[in-house]
Design an enzyme around this catalytic site. Sequence first.
Site, PDB file in Angstrom:
ATOM      1  N   TYR A   1      -2.079   0.098  10.288  1.00 27.96           N
ATOM      2  CA  TYR A   1      -2.141  -0.473   8.937  1.00 27.96           C
ATOM      3  C   TYR A   1      -0.927  -0.039   8.122  1.00 27.96           C
ATOM      4  O   TYR A   1      -0.277  -0.864   7.476  1.00 27.96           O
ATOM      5  CB  TYR A   1      -3.432  -0.018   8.260  1.00 27.96           C
TER       6      TYR A   1
ATOM      7  N   SER B   1       0.837  -1.192   0.000  1.00 31.30           N
ATOM      8  CA  SER B   1       0.000   0.000   0.000  1.00 31.30           C
ATOM      9  C   SER B   1       0.868   1.236   0.000  1.00 31.30           C
ATOM     10  O   SER B   1       1.971   1.249   0.555  1.00 31.30           O
ATOM     11  CB  SER B   1      -0.905   0.021   1.240  1.00 31.30           C
TER      12      SER B   1
END
Length: 267
Positions: free
Chosen positions: A156, A143
């Site tokens: 995250y 990501s």
Amino acid sequence: MQANDKEFQQRVVLVTGGTKGIGKGIAQAYLQAGAIVVVCGRQQPEALPTAADGRTAEFIACDVREASAVKELVDQVVQRHGRLDVLVNNAGGAPAVDAATVSPRFHEGVLRLNLFSTLHASQAANAVMQKQDDGGVIVCIGSISALRPSPGTAAYGAAKAAVLSLVSSLAVEWAPKVRVVAVSPGLVRTEQSALHYGDEAGIASVAQTIPAGRLADPQDIAEACLYVSSTRASYMSGTNLLLHGGGERPAFLGAANAEHNTQQTTK
């Protein structure tokens, strides 16, 4: 990838979290390329099964946060099909929270889903691939959050940063039989985009901050996965393919332009 590319035909591909969003797009792309595709999720999805070109992915229920469950998942794939050629570690995600007040248990859950599941699945897949004459490829979905501040999803972002480190280490440990590669999306439009960006107007506003003028589609990420797991990328390992449409326009430029325009107006 064009349909005349034959190398994925009858190859066995496992996509974790392959029943919706980016994972579903990835699974559909491999189906279109002729692969035998297995997807997993914690529960059988209520929506239509993952399918493309008249072919359907097999579904196996699995909680990828549990190491024993992931090993059993890989074992089932091999029992059914005799091999595993590509693993795509896609399962992951996290809702927005306040890092200052959220519980330690929440943070631990985010790490289990986004980091430990990737490590456990990769370990199980590697054990199979090392025994195959032509090895295999492990693709880890990263990501943009790993490479820039991730307010609201701090754990995250940290987990995805760890995934990139994991990719570089495993690529060295498991070479030359197994290649390990990361594909890191920026902002992607999925069925859950409204939860993050609001209505269509909000999504359009976010798209304007991206040089490409749009959010990525799952197909954009899927095409990258096909490439990095193909023989065309046979020298690609231990690296990260970043897909962010040119990045995000720096906030200071907008602030500077706004100040300049204000000064011009008041003169």
